[in-house]
Design a protein around this motif. Sequence first.
Motif, PDB file in Angstrom:
ATOM      1  N   PRO A 212      -7.252   6.166   7.871  1.00  0.00           N
ATOM      2  CA  PRO A 212      -6.291   7.249   7.669  1.00  0.00           C
ATOM      3  C   PRO A 212      -5.118   7.135   8.651  1.00  0.00           C
ATOM      4  O   PRO A 212      -5.316   6.862   9.834  1.00  0.00           O
ATOM      5  CB  PRO A 212      -7.121   8.507   7.929  1.00  0.00           C
ATOM      6  CG  PRO A 212      -8.526   8.091   7.604  1.00  0.00           C
ATOM      7  CD  PRO A 212      -8.610   6.661   8.068  1.00  0.00           C
ATOM      8  N   HIS A 213      -3.915   7.319   8.132  1.00  0.00           N
ATOM      9  CA  HIS A 213      -2.713   7.150   8.943  1.00  0.00           C
ATOM     10  C   HIS A 213      -1.636   8.149   8.528  1.00  0.00           C
ATOM     11  O   HIS A 213      -1.620   8.609   7.393  1.00  0.00           O
ATOM     12  CB  HIS A 213      -2.165   5.724   8.795  1.00  0.00           C
ATOM     13  CG  HIS A 213      -1.831   5.379   7.382  1.00  0.00           C
ATOM     14  ND1 HIS A 213      -2.776   4.942   6.489  1.00  0.00           N
ATOM     15  CD2 HIS A 213      -0.670   5.453   6.698  1.00  0.00           C
ATOM     16  CE1 HIS A 213      -2.205   4.750   5.312  1.00  0.00           C
ATOM     17  NE2 HIS A 213      -0.929   5.055   5.405  1.00  0.00           N
ATOM     18  N   LYS A 214      -0.762   8.448   9.456  1.00  0.00           N
ATOM     19  CA  LYS A 214       0.341   9.368   9.181  1.00  0.00           C
ATOM     20  C   LYS A 214       1.519   8.636   8.548  1.00  0.00           C
ATOM     21  O   LYS A 214       2.103   9.097   7.584  1.00  0.00           O
ATOM     22  CB  LYS A 214       0.774  10.056  10.492  1.00  0.00           C
ATOM     23  CG  LYS A 214       1.905  11.038  10.340  1.00  0.00           C
ATOM     24  CD  LYS A 214       1.492  12.251   9.557  1.00  0.00           C
ATOM     25  CE  LYS A 214       2.643  13.248   9.454  1.00  0.00           C
ATOM     26  NZ  LYS A 214       2.389  14.270   8.461  1.00  0.00           N
ATOM     27  N   THR A 215       1.862   7.454   9.099  1.00  0.00           N
ATOM     28  CA  THR A 215       3.056   6.736   8.646  1.00  0.00           C
ATOM     29  C   THR A 215       2.700   5.328   8.171  1.00  0.00           C
ATOM     30  O   THR A 215       2.013   4.589   8.876  1.00  0.00           O
ATOM     31  CB  THR A 215       4.079   6.625   9.805  1.00  0.00           C
ATOM     32  OG1 THR A 215       4.365   7.935  10.287  1.00  0.00           O
ATOM     33  CG2 THR A 215       5.355   5.966   9.342  1.00  0.00           C
ATOM     34  N   LEU A 216       3.180   4.982   6.988  1.00  0.00           N
ATOM     35  CA  LEU A 216       3.017   3.623   6.467  1.00  0.00           C
ATOM     36  C   LEU A 216       4.401   3.015   6.293  1.00  0.00           C
ATOM     37  O   LEU A 216       5.280   3.621   5.677  1.00  0.00           O
ATOM     38  CB  LEU A 216       2.297   3.620   5.117  1.00  0.00           C
ATOM     39  CG  LEU A 216       2.089   2.233   4.506  1.00  0.00           C
ATOM     40  CD1 LEU A 216       1.060   1.437   5.298  1.00  0.00           C
ATOM     41  CD2 LEU A 216       1.664   2.335   3.047  1.00  0.00           C
ATOM     42  N   LYS A 217       4.572   1.831   6.870  1.00  0.00           N
ATOM     43  CA  LYS A 217       5.835   1.107   6.720  1.00  0.00           C
ATOM     44  C   LYS A 217       5.581  -0.097   5.822  1.00  0.00           C
ATOM     45  O   LYS A 217       4.676  -0.884   6.065  1.00  0.00           O
ATOM     46  CB  LYS A 217       6.358   0.642   8.085  1.00  0.00           C
ATOM     47  CG  LYS A 217       6.714   1.778   9.006  1.00  0.00           C
ATOM     48  CD  LYS A 217       7.157   1.271  10.359  1.00  0.00           C
ATOM     49  CE  LYS A 217       7.416   2.433  11.302  1.00  0.00           C
ATOM     50  NZ  LYS A 217       7.672   1.983  12.662  1.00  0.00           N
ATOM     51  N   LEU A 218       6.384  -0.199   4.775  1.00  0.00           N
ATOM     52  CA  LEU A 218       6.313  -1.328   3.851  1.00  0.00           C
ATOM     53  C   LEU A 218       7.675  -2.006   3.827  1.00  0.00           C
ATOM     54  O   LEU A 218       8.701  -1.336   3.697  1.00  0.00           O
ATOM     55  CB  LEU A 218       6.008  -0.869   2.424  1.00  0.00           C
ATOM     56  CG  LEU A 218       4.625  -0.358   2.093  1.00  0.00           C
ATOM     57  CD1 LEU A 218       4.587   0.113   0.643  1.00  0.00           C
ATOM     58  CD2 LEU A 218       3.585  -1.413   2.327  1.00  0.00           C
ATOM     59  N   LYS A 219       7.654  -3.307   3.938  1.00  0.00           N
ATOM     60  CA  LYS A 219       8.891  -4.072   3.816  1.00  0.00           C
ATOM     61  C   LYS A 219       8.617  -5.173   2.795  1.00  0.00           C
ATOM     62  O   LYS A 219       7.651  -5.927   2.938  1.00  0.00           O
ATOM     63  CB  LYS A 219       9.275  -4.668   5.173  1.00  0.00           C
ATOM     64  CG  LYS A 219      10.638  -5.297   5.211  1.00  0.00           C
ATOM     65  CD  LYS A 219      10.985  -5.715   6.621  1.00  0.00           C
ATOM     66  CE  LYS A 219      12.436  -6.094   6.703  1.00  0.00           C
ATOM     67  NZ  LYS A 219      12.823  -6.464   8.074  1.00  0.00           N
ATOM     68  N   TYR A 220       9.478  -5.242   1.757  1.00  0.00           N
ATOM     69  CA  TYR A 220       9.289  -6.254   0.727  1.00  0.00           C
ATOM     70  C   TYR A 220      10.589  -6.576   0.026  1.00  0.00           C
ATOM     71  O   TYR A 220      11.531  -5.796   0.031  1.00  0.00           O
ATOM     72  CB  TYR A 220       8.211  -5.823  -0.279  1.00  0.00           C
ATOM     73  CG  TYR A 220       8.484  -4.535  -1.021  1.00  0.00           C
ATOM     74  CD1 TYR A 220       9.088  -4.549  -2.270  1.00  0.00           C
ATOM     75  CD2 TYR A 220       8.098  -3.309  -0.498  1.00  0.00           C
ATOM     76  CE1 TYR A 220       9.316  -3.381  -2.966  1.00  0.00           C
ATOM     77  CE2 TYR A 220       8.319  -2.129  -1.192  1.00  0.00           C
ATOM     78  CZ  TYR A 220       8.930  -2.175  -2.420  1.00  0.00           C
ATOM     79  OH  TYR A 220       9.164  -1.015  -3.119  1.00  0.00           O
ATOM     80  N   ASP A 221      10.613  -7.782  -0.566  1.00  0.00           N
ATOM     81  CA  ASP A 221      11.745  -8.227  -1.379  1.00  0.00           C
ATOM     82  C   ASP A 221      11.337  -8.180  -2.837  1.00  0.00           C
ATOM     83  O   ASP A 221      10.167  -8.409  -3.181  1.00  0.00           O
ATOM     84  CB  ASP A 221      12.146  -9.668  -1.027  1.00  0.00           C
ATOM     85  CG  ASP A 221      12.752  -9.794   0.360  1.00  0.00           C
ATOM     86  OD1 ASP A 221      13.337  -8.808   0.849  1.00  0.00           O
ATOM     87  OD2 ASP A 221      12.630 -10.876   0.960  1.00  0.00           O
ATOM     88  N   VAL A 222      12.301  -7.903  -3.694  1.00  0.00           N
ATOM     89  CA  VAL A 222      12.068  -7.835  -5.134  1.00  0.00           C
ATOM     90  C   VAL A 222      13.086  -8.714  -5.852  1.00  0.00           C
ATOM     91  O   VAL A 222      14.268  -8.704  -5.516  1.00  0.00           O
ATOM     92  CB  VAL A 222      12.209  -6.379  -5.643  1.00  0.00           C
ATOM     93  CG1 VAL A 222      12.180  -6.315  -7.157  1.00  0.00           C
ATOM     94  CG2 VAL A 222      11.134  -5.497  -5.051  1.00  0.00           C
TER      95      VAL A 222
END
Length: 154
Positions: free
Chosen positions: A69-79
């Motif tokens: 369980p976490h408060k903040t999720l950071k996602l970085k991706y290219d499309v």
Amino acid sequence: MAVSPVLVIKIVDDSSVGVRARWRDEYVEHHIVLNSVLAYWWANDLPPVVKFLDLFESVIKRTINELTPHKTLKLKYDVKADDTLEKASQLEINLIEVEADDIGFKIDGKTLSLKGLRNSSDESDEKTPFSGSYDRVMETPDIVLKKYKEMKNK
């Protein structure tokens, strides 16, 4: 030596996308069943690539939240897509970084390629290929975070 959590993204027999988060001896896995969601999006005239990106982010967040369980999720991706996101039939996602409350995930299966996301009858002759980068920060509401922590501690 610290053990890093791992996020695994894979296509399962061309009919679903598996998302698995693993840390030490624990893992959580969810699947996006492509036939079901595509049928719904097509029937309701929704842009499949746009909707898939939203669903993909949501499934990653849920999967990781069930593991840790976490408060903040950071996602970085290219499309990359074969047309604008609203009209595209082909999609390639390249995950660059996944971090939950400052805990970085090793990514296994960084690139996900999908084809046939749009009905063939919807395709137009002129295409405008799309390429872009996304840097998302998603917050878990406190009440939802509390529920994930309760589930984890059972």
